[in-house]
Structures are given as C-alpha cells and as structure tokens.
Enzyme design. Structure first.
Site, PDB file in Angstrom:
ATOM      1  N   GLU A 250       0.849  -1.193   0.000  1.00 51.70           N
ATOM      2  CA  GLU A 250       0.000   0.000   0.000  1.00 51.70           C
ATOM      3  C   GLU A 250       0.883   1.241   0.000  1.00 51.70           C
ATOM      4  O   GLU A 250       2.030   1.182   0.469  1.00 51.70           O
ATOM      5  CB  GLU A 250      -0.865   0.008   1.270  1.00 51.70           C
ATOM      6  CG  GLU A 250      -0.014   0.280   2.492  1.00 51.70           C
ATOM      7  CD  GLU A 250      -0.618  -0.136   3.839  1.00 51.70           C
ATOM      8  OE1 GLU A 250      -1.363  -1.104   3.873  1.00 51.70           O
ATOM      9  OE2 GLU A 250      -0.295   0.532   4.830  1.00 51.70           O
TER      10      GLU A 250
ATOM     11  N   LYS B  49       2.339   4.606   1.543  1.00 52.25           N
ATOM     12  CA  LYS B  49       2.472   5.035   2.947  1.00 52.25           C
ATOM     13  C   LYS B  49       2.033   6.487   3.049  1.00 52.25           C
ATOM     14  O   LYS B  49       2.686   7.383   2.528  1.00 52.25           O
ATOM     15  CB  LYS B  49       3.913   4.860   3.408  1.00 52.25           C
ATOM     16  CG  LYS B  49       4.083   5.187   4.861  1.00 52.25           C
ATOM     17  CD  LYS B  49       5.475   4.779   5.343  1.00 52.25           C
ATOM     18  CE  LYS B  49       5.653   5.210   6.782  1.00 52.25           C
ATOM     19  NZ  LYS B  49       5.574   6.647   6.951  1.00 52.25           N
TER      20      LYS B  49
ATOM     21  N   ASP C 248       1.303  10.183   4.420  1.00 53.70           N
ATOM     22  CA  ASP C 248       2.078  11.072   5.275  1.00 53.70           C
ATOM     23  C   ASP C 248       1.130  11.807   6.210  1.00 53.70           C
ATOM     24  O   ASP C 248       0.761  12.950   5.984  1.00 53.70           O
ATOM     25  CB  ASP C 248       2.860  12.057   4.394  1.00 53.70           C
ATOM     26  CG  ASP C 248       4.001  12.676   5.155  1.00 53.70           C
ATOM     27  OD1 ASP C 248       4.258  12.235   6.278  1.00 53.70           O
ATOM     28  OD2 ASP C 248       4.630  13.606   4.613  1.00 53.70           O
TER      29      ASP C 248
ATOM     30  N   TYR D 284      -7.606   6.585   6.647  1.00 55.62           N
ATOM     31  CA  TYR D 284      -7.577   5.287   5.959  1.00 55.62           C
ATOM     32  C   TYR D 284      -7.055   4.242   6.939  1.00 55.62           C
ATOM     33  O   TYR D 284      -6.035   4.473   7.602  1.00 55.62           O
ATOM     34  CB  TYR D 284      -6.626   5.321   4.754  1.00 55.62           C
ATOM     35  CG  TYR D 284      -7.241   5.871   3.477  1.00 55.62           C
ATOM     36  CD1 TYR D 284      -8.618   5.882   3.269  1.00 55.62           C
ATOM     37  CD2 TYR D 284      -6.419   6.353   2.456  1.00 55.62           C
ATOM     38  CE1 TYR D 284      -9.157   6.364   2.090  1.00 55.62           C
ATOM     39  CE2 TYR D 284      -6.963   6.847   1.271  1.00 55.62           C
ATOM     40  CZ  TYR D 284      -8.332   6.855   1.103  1.00 55.62           C
ATOM     41  OH  TYR D 284      -8.861   7.331  -0.058  1.00 55.62           O
TER      42      TYR D 284
ATOM     43  N   LYS E   2      10.919   3.935   1.700  1.00 58.09           N
ATOM     44  CA  LYS E   2      10.670   5.366   1.651  1.00 58.09           C
ATOM     45  C   LYS E   2      11.144   5.958   0.329  1.00 58.09           C
ATOM     46  O   LYS E   2      12.169   5.527  -0.226  1.00 58.09           O
ATOM     47  CB  LYS E   2      11.407   6.076   2.811  1.00 58.09           C
ATOM     48  CG  LYS E   2      11.014   5.600   4.196  1.00 58.09           C
ATOM     49  CD  LYS E   2       9.605   5.978   4.607  1.00 58.09           C
ATOM     50  CE  LYS E   2       9.490   7.327   5.237  1.00 58.09           C
ATOM     51  NZ  LYS E   2      10.062   7.517   6.530  1.00 58.09           N
TER      52      LYS E   2
ATOM     53  N   CYS F 168      36.218  19.451  26.252  1.00 59.83           N
ATOM     54  CA  CYS F 168      34.763  19.570  26.134  1.00 59.83           C
ATOM     55  C   CYS F 168      34.357  21.044  25.991  1.00 59.83           C
ATOM     56  O   CYS F 168      34.788  21.879  26.794  1.00 59.83           O
ATOM     57  CB  CYS F 168      34.112  18.954  27.367  1.00 59.83           C
ATOM     58  SG  CYS F 168      32.350  19.283  27.438  1.00 59.83           S
TER      59      CYS F 168
ATOM     60  N   CYS G 193      32.456  21.864  29.540  1.00 62.60           N
ATOM     61  CA  CYS G 193      33.084  21.833  30.876  1.00 62.60           C
ATOM     62  C   CYS G 193      34.605  21.805  30.808  1.00 62.60           C
ATOM     63  O   CYS G 193      35.265  21.751  31.843  1.00 62.60           O
ATOM     64  CB  CYS G 193      32.576  20.639  31.667  1.00 62.60           C
ATOM     65  SG  CYS G 193      33.206  19.071  31.047  1.00 62.60           S
TER      66      CYS G 193
ATOM     67  N   CYS H 248      33.045  13.548  25.975  1.00 57.83           N
ATOM     68  CA  CYS H 248      33.555  14.327  27.097  1.00 57.83           C
ATOM     69  C   CYS H 248      33.681  13.363  28.267  1.00 57.83           C
ATOM     70  O   CYS H 248      32.799  12.535  28.493  1.00 57.83           O
ATOM     71  CB  CYS H 248      32.559  15.442  27.427  1.00 57.83           C
ATOM     72  SG  CYS H 248      32.728  16.067  29.097  1.00 57.83           S
TER      73      CYS H 248
ATOM     74  N   CYS I 240      30.079  17.596  34.013  1.00 51.40           N
ATOM     75  CA  CYS I 240      29.798  18.402  32.815  1.00 51.40           C
ATOM     76  C   CYS I 240      28.348  18.884  32.859  1.00 51.40           C
ATOM     77  O   CYS I 240      27.414  18.082  32.934  1.00 51.40           O
ATOM     78  CB  CYS I 240      30.039  17.559  31.568  1.00 51.40           C
ATOM     79  SG  CYS I 240      29.574  18.396  30.051  1.00 51.40           S
TER      80      CYS I 240
HETATM   81  O1  I6G Z   1       0.410  -0.197   6.948  1.00 53.30           O
HETATM   82  C1  I6G Z   1       1.036   0.713   7.693  1.00 53.30           C
HETATM   83  C2  I6G Z   1       1.168   2.008   7.281  1.00 53.30           C
HETATM   84  C3  I6G Z   1       1.810   2.942   8.064  1.00 53.30           C
HETATM   85  C4  I6G Z   1       1.563   0.305   8.929  1.00 53.30           C
HETATM   86  C5  I6G Z   1       2.223   1.260   9.739  1.00 53.30           C
HETATM   87  C6  I6G Z   1       2.339   2.582   9.279  1.00 53.30           C
HETATM   88  O2  I6G Z   1       2.977   3.414  10.098  1.00 53.30           O
HETATM   89  C7  I6G Z   1       3.026   4.771   9.744  1.00 53.30           C
HETATM   90  N1  I6G Z   1       2.749   0.898  10.937  1.00 53.30           N
HETATM   91  C8  I6G Z   1       2.620  -0.369  11.333  1.00 53.30           C
HETATM   92  C9  I6G Z   1       3.221  -0.753  12.638  1.00 53.30           C
HETATM   93  C10 I6G Z   1       1.959  -1.318  10.550  1.00 53.30           C
HETATM   94  N2  I6G Z   1       1.435  -0.981   9.368  1.00 53.30           N
HETATM   95  C11 I6G Z   1       1.824  -2.726  10.993  1.00 53.30           C
END
Ligand code: I6G
Length: 674
Positions: A116, A118, A120, A226, A316, A411, A414, A429, A435
């Site tokens: 799927e 991801k 944001d 979603y 990513k 350092c 300190c 340090c 410190c």
């Molecule tokens: O399917 C997923 C999309 C985004 C995820 C997810 C996610 O984290 C931002 N995180 C987990 C732990 C799982 N699926 C199982």
C-alpha cells in the site's frame, strides 16, 4: 408511544440508513449514487426531525459529525496492544533483503505481500464496540496516546457505526489521519485571508487539527482517515492481511484504493515504480510504500524486533534535497557525553520545513564529506529524520570564504578531556555529571514522560535549576522546596507548589521506568522492561554478571557491558542510593512459580462465541498459565478453542489435525468447572 412518534422514529431510522449508505458509496466505494443536493436534502430532513424529537437523536446519527463541547485537556489512553513503528528501507537492494528474509522464513519463493502507499499523516487507533465507534487515540509513544475521540468522530469519511455482517464485537482499527491536498490548500488560503499563520504542510495541518481541544474546530478541518491494520479484536477475521483490509471495507471503513496483494519480488518493485509515478497526482501526500507479509500466521511466526514487526517494512521515497551554505559549526554535548558537530545553515526550505541545523555526526563524517565552514552544501531531509548534509558542492567553494572545522580537544561545555575509544566513531567528554551539559541532559531524561514523568519539569526549568546551581543530579530534585523554586525567574508560588507535588507523585513508579530513567547507555524502555521482568529486584540487576545479563531478551554483549560497568561505578551507585533514599519506590514484582505455568510453550487460537466466559477472559486465563494466544491457525498451533459458530478456523484446524477444545473442554482445562 403515539402513532406520530412511531412514524417519526421510523423516518429517523430510514433517513439515517439512507445517509449511511450514501456515505459508504461516496467515501468507501468512491462511487456516489446520488447528487450532493439529494444528500443535503435528506440530511436536512433528518436534522429537522431530530430537533423536533430530541429523544430520537442518537450519538451515532450521521448528523453528529459537528463536534461537541471543548475539552480542557486530552485524557491519556493506554493501548491494549502497543502501536509499533515500521522499519524503513531506502533502496531496492534493501527491499530485496527484506523480501529474502521473508522467503527464507516461509520457504516459499511465491510468498504473497500486501502492499500500500504510505500516507504522510499521523497514526491513530479507533475502537468499535458492537459496531459503534467508542474510542479514538493518537499513537503517542506507542504505549500511551491521547484520547481524541471527539475529534475523530468528526472525520467525514469515518463511520460512527459499522455496517454489514460478522462484525467483531470489539474491533480496533489502526490507520492514518491525514488531510487531502485540496482541503489543505483551501484551509491555508482561509487562514491567510483571516490574517492567521498557514500550516507548513498537510501532515502538520492534520496533526494540529487532530489535537484541537475544541472538536467543533476539528469538525471544520478537512481530515480523512484510511485504515491499514487491525489491533485488538474479538471475533473472526480473515487469515490474510489483504482480506482483512477487504473485510474492513465491507464494514464501511475507509481504506486506500491502492492496496494490493502481489506475489513475487518483481511485482513488489513494479508497485513501487507505479506509485512513484502516480505520487504527484494522488489526492494525498505519501512518503513511500509499505510492504507486509500477507499471511497472518507467517506474520505471527516472524514476530517483532524491539518495537517494529519483522514482517513489514516501509520503502521510503528518496529524501528531498536543497542547496544552502554552512555558516558555522557548533559542538553539542549529549547525555552520554557524545560530542556531535552540528552545521549551522543558512535557513532553507526542504521537505516541507525550514531547516537551519544539520547533524555532521562525528569527526569521520566531517572527513568523509570534506566539508569546510562557508561551503555550499546539499541538505537532505527524509521524513522526520534529522536533516543531513548529503554532499559538498566543491565546484562552488570560495577559498577566501571557507575555513577548516576544528574538532575541540576539550569539552566545549566543561573543558574536561575528550576521548575517542578505539573502534568507536564518537568522541566523548569525560566529565560525566561534572559536565553541565551531561548533567542537564541526564536530568531531562530522568524527568521525561517515559521515565519518571515529572509533570511541570520541562527542559527550560532543568536548564535554570542547573544554571542556578540548585541541583547537580536527579536525586537532588526531591529536596527542592517551594521557597527555593519560587525564587527562580518566571516561577510563581502556585507553579512551584505544583512542581513539588508532582515530584512527590513521581516517586511512585515501576522498576522498569526507574531503570530507564537512569539513562544507562543503550538501555531503552523495552530493555528496561525486559530487565525488570527478568530480575524483578534492583539489587539482582546491580549484581548481575555480564553473562547473566546477556540471557535477558534484547540484551547483547554491548548492552550487558554498559549495564555491568554502570553499576560498578561508585558515583552511579551513590545516585541510585540517594534516589531510593529520597523515597522512589515501585510495586514488588511477584515471583511466578514456573510449575504453575502448565501451558508454557503451547500456542492456542480462540474462535467462535462462548457463554460462561468472554473470549478476552479465556485468553487472559490461558496466558496466565503461560500459553501464547495467537489470532490465526497455523502448523504451530497446538490447540484451537472453538465456541459456537466457529467458522474457517475450525475447518483449518481440523484439516491440520490440531487438537480442538469446545467450551466445556477449555473450562475444564482452566479449572473453571464446578
Ligand atoms: O500499513 C502501515 C502504514 C503505516 C503500517 C504502519 C504505518 O505506520 C506509519 N505501521 C505499522 C506498525 C503497521 N502498518 C503494521
């Protein structure tokens, strides 16, 4: 009940059902069946009826997406199952490594993945009980989040009531709260027109909206949700990740239309390429692709590492980059004395935020980059990761405007000697708690939420307390008086009293939190919890040998050595003793007699419904005897507990020849029969 009321009641039901159906077609199926005007007409009729007959207004009515009374703060919610994070990969070779690990485990070259985009946004957990939305919470630190139910109830594409058949009695869905690009642009235009500050990006706008104390404000923000996973549930779910997503959809829950089930590595790569191409035309922002093992039993077999599943990863998208100039380099001293060079940059907008600092990590990295003060550099920002200097644009270097970065020999805070242990990249340090920087960081860590959670003791106050020589280590916090505290700038008597009170409250903690609060290198929350569970008493941990420490889950050679040497240093022991003398205490962890764990090493699956005990109670009772309770049947299952109306799990268990216990069988096993 009069005839008129009966008609009104029937009408309310009819209009509610119609609106729920229209919402489902519009938001879940993406196939509206009526024009907006028709939806608005029915909505108005329902609203009017509910005004005339307030007794017919239900909290789950489609008209109730407008927010309610404002809150003064969000309550904390403990997640029944921790909300984990996802491991990341940043190139296709690392994705191949992930897939290979899965294939090695499954021994199936044709392993299926559920994939799927991801989103944001920010993760949330939403619980439905008997089909009704009863609680929504943010992810928080994964263990505890904030109760944002009132705000989540206003999210347009999320049903307050589930539809369809075989809905689990309890169903926790997890997913992403986000803002559509179009809604974000409109929201920002409105804020600018009203003379207010616009949001930097849709993610920040979604986070800011979800954390509004006034749900009426949240209701006017174009939020969407979603689902991507199921958390706790009490009922039957499919054994495939993809089918579970389809089930959620059939119950009216919104899921991305881009979710796919694919077989084979090539298909996984193709999906990434096609989503990358589509990225700018999608209605929402995404920052990568999530790959999950489709087979739930294989997911369970693979398990977790620390706080992330081994059966999933996020690939990513490449980080965003921008060009700027290094104006200076400063050296920061961390909690463990690590000295980190930080490039002070001419501010530049990259990846949705303005960046003015970038870590240079250590001396080796400075040499690898060949970077000078005054250089033009490429800065990279990937997701929430701290900005990095990717490379120097050497062609643009001006010899008259650049100077060498000189790593300090003592350092910067300190003036103690600095040392670099052979084989380690980090320069440290040697000042320890002498410190000021380390002292401040150690106290901030001690007071932080996952440690002693001292309400009202923020970073700025710790700086002040150390700067005014009022404390040198965490144990001295507990002898601070209201009078001393109120002598600090901007600290009134009321706040001082509150802090003294929360210091008092924080003394009651757990052994795991206390261990974590000590800030021992590499000992995070999970390791601290494992140590507490294993040894049960502080002296046992203090006295443990390196070999013994290595036998604890999550503890390897390095962590064991950090722990061992921490408790061999007099000044650390002194602080630990002073903390205990100050009254920090925790409940005794009960010794469990192994002979009571008669089901240790056995895996159970529970399906169907029961009369004498709920599924959750059966689960807890089996776990108390040492059993592992899993959600799906596989060759590793020892026993299936099958109540009435058991479905596919019973068939699969029978096929695999697994022991099956009915309700009376499990009650007998648990000693619950007369
Ligand atoms: O399917 C997923 C999309 C985004 C995820 C997810 C996610 O984290 C931002 N995180 C987990 C732990 C799982 N699926 C199982």
């Amino acid at each position: 009940m009069t005839d008129k009321q009966l008609t009104a009641e029937q009408q309310v039901q009819q209009f509610s059902e119609l609106l729920e159906e229209y919402n489902y077609q519009y938001y879940v199926l993406d196939a509206p069946s009526v024009p907006d005007a028709e939806y608005d007409r029915i909505f108005k009729l329902l609203k009017q009826l509910e005004t005339e007959h307030p007794e017919l207004l239900s909290a789950n009515s489609p008209t109730q997406k407008v927010g309610g009374a404002a809150l003064s703060k969000f309550e904390q919610v403990t997640h029944q199952l921790p909300m984990l994070s996802l491991d990341n990969v940043f190139d296709s070779a690392s994705l191949d490594d992930f897939m290979q690990r899965v294939i090695d485990k499954s021994s199936l070259a044709e392993t299926a993945f559920c994939i799927e985009p991801k989103l944001d946004g920010l993760a949330a957990s939403i619980i439905y009980e008997n089909g009704l939305l009863v609680q929504a919470a943010t992810r928080g630190d994964g263990l505890t989040g904030e109760n944002v139910t009132e705000n989540v109830k206003t999210i347009a594409n999320l049903p307050l009531k589930l539809r369809g058949d075989n809905i689990p009695a309890v169903l926790e869905v997890r997913g992403e709260v986000f803002m559509l690009k179009e809604g974000f642009n409109k929201l920002n235009a409105g804020l600018v027109a009203a003379g207010e500050k616009p949001f930097v990006n849709p993610r920040n706008a979604a986070a800011g909206s979800l954390r509004q104390l006034d749900s009426k404000v949240a209701a006017n923000r174009p939020l969407a949700f979603y689902c991507y996973a199921v958390g706790v549930f009490d009922g039957d779910l499919a054994d495939s990740q993809y089918q579970r997503i389809e089930q959620l959809k059939s119950w009216g829950l919104p899921v991305s239309s881009e979710v796919k089930r694919v077989v084979g590595e090539a298909a996984c790569h193709e999906f990434y390429d096609s989503i990358s191409e589509k990225r700018s035309s999608l209605a929402y922002e995404i920052d990568g692709v999530v790959y999950k093992v489709d087979d739930i039993s294989l997911q369970e077999e693979m398990g977790f590492v620390s706080r992330a599943p081994r059966w999933a990863t996020a690939y990513k998208f490449p980080a965003e980059e921008a060009v700027t100039t290094v104006e200076n380099v400063e050296f920061q001293v961390g909690r463990t004395g690590a000295i980190t060079p930080v490039a002070k940059l001419k501010p530049v907008f990259v990846g949705g935020v303005t960046v003015s600092n970038a870590t240079l990590h250590n001396k080796d990295e400075i040499e690898r980059l060949g970077i000078l003060i005054g250089d033009v550099v490429v800065v990279r920002r990937a997701g929430d990761v701290i900005p990095q200097v990717a490379r120097v644009v050497v062609e643009q270097r001006d010899a008259n405007k650049t100077s060498e970065i000189v790593f300090p020999e003592t350092c910067p805070v300190c003036d103690s000697k600095v040392e670099r242990i052979e084989g380690e990249a980090v320069t440290r340090c040697t000042g320890g708690l002498y410190c000021e920087a380390q002292r401040k960081q150690a106290i901030k860590h001690f007071a932080s939420r996952k440690a002693l959670d001292i309400d009202g003791l923020g970073d700025k106050l710790v700086d002040l307390l150390v700067d005014h020589n009022m404390i040198k280590d965490p144990s001295q916090l507990f002898s601070l008086t209201t009078q001393q505290l109120s002598s600090l700038p901007r600290m009134g008597e009321t706040s001082a009293k509150k802090l003294v009170n929360s210091l008092q409250v924080s003394k009651k903690t757990t052994l795991a939190r206390f261990l974590y609060s000590l800030g021992i290198r590499e000992v995070g929350e999970t390791t601290a919890a494992n140590l507490a569970k294993h040894y049960k008493k502080l002296p046992a941990i203090q006295e443990a040998s390196i070999e013994s420490l290595k036998s604890v889950s999550d503890v390897g050679e390095i962590v064991a050595k950090h722990l061992y040497y921490f408790f061999r240093q007099d000044h650390n022991l002194e602080v630990v003793n002073q903390l205990c003398d100050a009254g920090i205490h925790w409940p005794v962890i009960e010794e469990v007699d192994d002979s009571e764990l008669v089901l240790l090493g056995k895996t159970f699956v529970i399906t169907g419904s029961f009369d004498a005990m709920s599924r959750n109670d059966i689960k807890a009772a089996l776990q108390a005897l040492g059993a592992k309770v899993s959600g799906s049947v596989s060759k590793n299952t020892n026993t299936l507990v099958a109540g009435s109306a058991a479905g596919s799990k019973l068939a699969k268990a029978t096929e695999l020849g697994i022991e099956i216990l009915d309700e009376s069988g499990v009650l007998a096993l648990l000693g619950k029969t007369e």
